[in-house]
Design a protein around this motif. Structure first.
Motif, PDB file in Angstrom:
ATOM      1  N   GLU A 283       0.824  -1.198   0.000  1.00 22.87           N
ATOM      2  CA  GLU A 283       0.000   0.000   0.000  1.00 22.87           C
ATOM      3  C   GLU A 283       0.869   1.262   0.000  1.00 22.87           C
ATOM      4  O   GLU A 283       0.573   2.233  -0.708  1.00 22.87           O
ATOM      5  CB  GLU A 283      -0.918   0.011   1.224  1.00 22.87           C
ATOM      6  N   ALA A 284       1.953   1.239   0.783  1.00 16.73           N
ATOM      7  CA  ALA A 284       2.811   2.421   0.908  1.00 16.73           C
ATOM      8  C   ALA A 284       3.498   2.784  -0.404  1.00 16.73           C
ATOM      9  O   ALA A 284       3.803   3.955  -0.641  1.00 16.73           O
ATOM     10  CB  ALA A 284       3.855   2.187   1.995  1.00 16.73           C
ATOM     11  N   THR A 285       3.770   1.801  -1.250  1.00 18.16           N
ATOM     12  CA  THR A 285       4.543   2.048  -2.471  1.00 18.16           C
ATOM     13  C   THR A 285       3.699   1.965  -3.741  1.00 18.16           C
ATOM     14  O   THR A 285       4.248   1.896  -4.844  1.00 18.16           O
ATOM     15  CB  THR A 285       5.713   1.047  -2.566  1.00 18.16           C
ATOM     16  N   LEU A 286       2.382   1.996  -3.603  1.00 25.04           N
ATOM     17  CA  LEU A 286       1.505   1.915  -4.773  1.00 25.04           C
ATOM     18  C   LEU A 286       1.553   3.177  -5.622  1.00 25.04           C
ATOM     19  O   LEU A 286       1.394   3.130  -6.839  1.00 25.04           O
ATOM     20  CB  LEU A 286       0.057   1.666  -4.329  1.00 25.04           C
ATOM     21  N   GLY A 287       1.777   4.310  -4.996  1.00 22.60           N
ATOM     22  CA  GLY A 287       1.712   5.581  -5.710  1.00 22.60           C
ATOM     23  C   GLY A 287       2.842   5.766  -6.709  1.00 22.60           C
ATOM     24  O   GLY A 287       3.830   5.038  -6.718  1.00 22.60           O
ATOM     25  N   THR A 288       2.698   6.765  -7.556  1.00 22.56           N
ATOM     26  CA  THR A 288       3.710   7.107  -8.551  1.00 22.56           C
ATOM     27  C   THR A 288       4.611   8.204  -8.003  1.00 22.56           C
ATOM     28  O   THR A 288       4.132   9.180  -7.413  1.00 22.56           O
ATOM     29  CB  THR A 288       3.043   7.598  -9.851  1.00 22.56           C
ATOM     30  N   LEU A 289       5.892   8.044  -8.177  1.00 22.09           N
ATOM     31  CA  LEU A 289       6.833   9.058  -7.718  1.00 22.09           C
ATOM     32  C   LEU A 289       6.622  10.368  -8.473  1.00 22.09           C
ATOM     33  O   LEU A 289       6.329  10.351  -9.680  1.00 22.09           O
ATOM     34  CB  LEU A 289       8.274   8.578  -7.925  1.00 22.09           C
ATOM     35  N   ALA A 318      13.427   5.044  -3.264  1.00 23.18           N
ATOM     36  CA  ALA A 318      12.670   6.292  -3.317  1.00 23.18           C
ATOM     37  C   ALA A 318      11.176   6.048  -3.082  1.00 23.18           C
ATOM     38  O   ALA A 318      10.505   6.828  -2.397  1.00 23.18           O
ATOM     39  CB  ALA A 318      12.895   6.987  -4.660  1.00 23.18           C
ATOM     40  N   LYS A 319      10.652   4.952  -3.621  1.00 20.89           N
ATOM     41  CA  LYS A 319       9.239   4.644  -3.412  1.00 20.89           C
ATOM     42  C   LYS A 319       8.965   4.331  -1.937  1.00 20.89           C
ATOM     43  O   LYS A 319       7.932   4.730  -1.385  1.00 20.89           O
ATOM     44  CB  LYS A 319       8.819   3.464  -4.295  1.00 20.89           C
ATOM     45  N   ALA A 320       9.902   3.620  -1.298  1.00 24.43           N
ATOM     46  CA  ALA A 320       9.731   3.308   0.126  1.00 24.43           C
ATOM     47  C   ALA A 320       9.794   4.576   0.968  1.00 24.43           C
ATOM     48  O   ALA A 320       9.051   4.721   1.952  1.00 24.43           O
ATOM     49  CB  ALA A 320      10.791   2.307   0.578  1.00 24.43           C
ATOM     50  N   ILE A 321      10.687   5.489   0.608  1.00 23.29           N
ATOM     51  CA  ILE A 321      10.777   6.761   1.339  1.00 23.29           C
ATOM     52  C   ILE A 321       9.491   7.559   1.148  1.00 23.29           C
ATOM     53  O   ILE A 321       8.969   8.163   2.092  1.00 23.29           O
ATOM     54  CB  ILE A 321      12.006   7.551   0.868  1.00 23.29           C
ATOM     55  N   GLY A 323       6.604   6.369   0.790  1.00 25.21           N
ATOM     56  CA  GLY A 323       5.551   5.737   1.581  1.00 25.21           C
ATOM     57  C   GLY A 323       5.863   5.608   3.055  1.00 25.21           C
ATOM     58  O   GLY A 323       5.219   4.822   3.757  1.00 25.21           O
ATOM     59  N   ARG A 324       6.808   6.366   3.552  1.00 21.59           N
ATOM     60  CA  ARG A 324       7.268   6.215   4.941  1.00 21.59           C
ATOM     61  C   ARG A 324       6.147   6.441   5.957  1.00 21.59           C
ATOM     62  O   ARG A 324       6.089   5.769   6.988  1.00 21.59           O
ATOM     63  CB  ARG A 324       8.440   7.161   5.217  1.00 21.59           C
ATOM     64  N   ALA A 329       7.241   5.000   9.564  1.00 20.32           N
ATOM     65  CA  ALA A 329       8.701   4.996   9.715  1.00 20.32           C
ATOM     66  C   ALA A 329       9.241   6.399   9.932  1.00 20.32           C
ATOM     67  O   ALA A 329       9.001   7.302   9.127  1.00 20.32           O
ATOM     68  CB  ALA A 329       9.347   4.385   8.474  1.00 20.32           C
ATOM     69  N   LEU A 330       9.977   6.578  11.012  1.00 21.03           N
ATOM     70  CA  LEU A 330      10.728   7.810  11.257  1.00 21.03           C
ATOM     71  C   LEU A 330      12.232   7.592  11.112  1.00 21.03           C
ATOM     72  O   LEU A 330      12.991   8.546  10.956  1.00 21.03           O
ATOM     73  CB  LEU A 330      10.418   8.349  12.660  1.00 21.03           C
ATOM     74  N   ARG A 331      12.643   6.332  11.190  1.00 22.60           N
ATOM     75  CA  ARG A 331      14.048   5.965  10.979  1.00 22.60           C
ATOM     76  C   ARG A 331      14.090   4.740  10.081  1.00 22.60           C
ATOM     77  O   ARG A 331      13.358   3.760  10.311  1.00 22.60           O
ATOM     78  CB  ARG A 331      14.750   5.644  12.305  1.00 22.60           C
ATOM     79  N   GLN A 332      14.939   4.769   9.055  1.00 23.28           N
ATOM     80  CA  GLN A 332      15.071   3.631   8.152  1.00 23.28           C
ATOM     81  C   GLN A 332      16.516   3.504   7.682  1.00 23.28           C
ATOM     82  O   GLN A 332      17.262   4.488   7.633  1.00 23.28           O
ATOM     83  CB  GLN A 332      14.171   3.804   6.915  1.00 23.28           C
TER      84      GLN A 332
END
Length: 492
Positions: A283-289, A318-321, A323-324, A329-332
């Motif tokens: 769900e977090a990475t479904l969007g388009t950058l 970049a997609k994971a960031i 969808g943070r 996520a505050l630290r990765q």
């Protein structure tokens, strides 16, 4: 996570606990979880480890251009003399002007104009002559007479890759310094289902901790493909009208079962957590950058350009960031890897296109971070097995020790070379007057900056408290006393 992988990680942790150092370290880590001060609301930070497996010839990635070295009045002439047929010609080099090397300039490899540009604008820096050390080693005499403790398997790929990822060069371990950071500060993240440590290159030692491991996802093979992989044959929202739905119902039935045996309970919980983690990451990475940044995800046959393997990985980072927030996520930390740097032959040609791919990928990544508005909150740093010999074997370079690395990010105190860029004079073979105390033979440079100093700076920036830094980097006290500022100062 399946049962085999769960048991494999459990076994790995058990093996790593055999040495006394790791036994004590693991016990102290287990009792020191959540040791970090909470960040400011919404304060996000991420480290991206770009590992160059095989041993990058980094004295051509960053070479002296003008001014004196520690061992010669003309550093460029010394470089040409020591490198022989591996010396890069002046034509095409990208001159850089570090603010902290008065009277000296340096050059970035011709294939890396984007890195050179980031350096000149203050968004990147280099760390010179870094390597694995247990304690400071000052000269080749201390190496030859064994008066200092030296890393295990000093010129071995497998040993040095492990040591760069564990920062424990005196023993073998399955627990990485990124994993130890996770053990200490992961509770900063309000959601724990997706690991703080995410890998685009499968399992790795760097991100393996005592309390967990990396969450491995696939690189992007297109703008929409890649990321977390769904359980084969499982579909959410099924209605039990076809074979896939029947399979999905069977999976849910299996996950709903309760067990009394402790191991069965643990494995079952891992299965449930894996399903939940997939749903969250997907769900977090479904969007388009945002924007249309070219990571060269697919091959261009018309121009005879292959896909950029590193670009595919950094696109997924970049997609994971992006969808943070969905992941909580505050630290990765992120792990990306580009192999193939063991250039015993054809060094100049191979490095030319490989460094171009690195440059294109990090250039695209920087542009994407800017579009996401997080370039000050993400730091990319490099690692590699070791540096390579300054001398040529007539066709390429061989395994060595210290090497040069770069860091990139808006928080970096850029346009500087941190650590000591060594003189590149070669000591004569056999008997003869010593010209360079750092050369152990053939231009194998004793590191003047330890991995602990390099990693310590990164760990402190991510949020590891100075008082707990020794739990992440057991040898750190041999090189500096942790305080409010880092040992090298590349975060100001």
């Amino acid at each position: 996570m399946n049962r085999r992988r769960f048991l494999g990680q459990a076994s790995c942790s058990a093996v790593s606990a055999i040495p006394v150092l790791n036994t004590l370290l693991n016990l102290r880590l287990a009792s020191s979880i959540a040791n970090a001060a909470p960040p400011q609301p919404g304060e996000y930070r991420a480290l991206v480890c770009l590992f160059m497996s095989g041993g990058n010839d980094s004295f051509n990635m960053l070479s002296p251009l003008s001014g004196p070295s520690a061992t010669h009045a003309n550093a460029r002439a010394e470089y040409e003399n020591s490198r022989g047929n591996l010396a890069l010609p002046l034509t095409g080099l990208h001159e850089i002007h570090p603010q902290n090397t008065p009277g000296r300039t340096f050059a970035v490899h011709p294939s890396m104009p984007k890195l050179a540009a980031r350096f000149e604008t203050g968004d990147a820096a280099f760390v010179a002559n870094v390597g694995t050390l247990i304690e400071p080693v000052l000269n080749r005499g201390q190496v030859n007479n064994a008066s200092k403790r030296l890393p295990l398997g000093l010129y071995s790929h497998s040993d040095q890759i492990e040591q760069w990822q564990t920062s424990v060069p005196q023993s073998r371990s399955g627990i990485g310094w990124g994993g130890r950071m996770m053990d200490l500060i992961k509770d900063i993240n309000p959601n724990q289902l997706v690991s703080m440590n995410i890998s685009m290159d499968g399992s790795n030692v760097f991100q393996s901790g005592v309390t967990g491991a990396e969450y491995a996802v696939k690189p992007s093979i297109s703008a929409t493909e890649g990321g977390a992989q769904a359980l084969l044959g499982y579909a959410e929202g099924y209605s039990a009208n076809n074979l896939t739905d029947v399979s999905s119902a069977a999976v849910d039935s299996m996950l709903a079962r309760q067990y009394s045996h402790l191991l069965q309970q643990t494995v079952q919980q891992k299965r449930r957590d894996a399903q939940d983690a997939y749903a969250i990451y997907h769900e977090a990475t479904l969007g388009t950058l945002p924007g249309s940044v070219d990571f060269r995800l697919v091959a261009n046959q018309a121009l005879d350009l292959p896909a950029n393997r590193l670009g595919q990985q950094l696109h997924q980072v970049a997609k994971a960031i992006m969808g943070r927030s969905t992941m909580g996520a505050l630290r990765q930390t992120f792990f990306v890897n580009l192999g193939g740097w063991d250039h015993h032959s054809n060094t100049l040609a191979e490095q030319e296109w490989m460094l171009r791919d690195v440059d294109d990928a990090i250039g695209a990544f920087w542009d994407q971070l800017a579009l996401l508005g997080v370039q000050d909150q993400v730091t990319l740093f490099t690692g590699s097995d070791f540096g390579r010999t300054l001398t040529s074997n007539d066709q390429g370079s061989d395994h060595a020790w210290g090497g040069n690395h770069f860091i990139m990010g808006g928080a970096v105190d850029g346009r500087k070379i941190f650590g000591q860029y060594p003189g590149l004079a070669l000591n004569p073979e056999g008997n003869g007057a010593e010209l360079n105390p750092l050369d152990t033979g053939r231009g194998r440079m004793i590191p003047t900056t330890s991995c602990d100093e390099y990693f310590g700076e990164l760990a402190l920036w991510l949020g590891v408290p100075p008082s707990s830094l020794h739990l992440v980097l057991p040898n750190v006290g041999n090189f500096f006393t942790p305080g409010a500022t880092g040992p090298l100062g590349f975060f100001g």
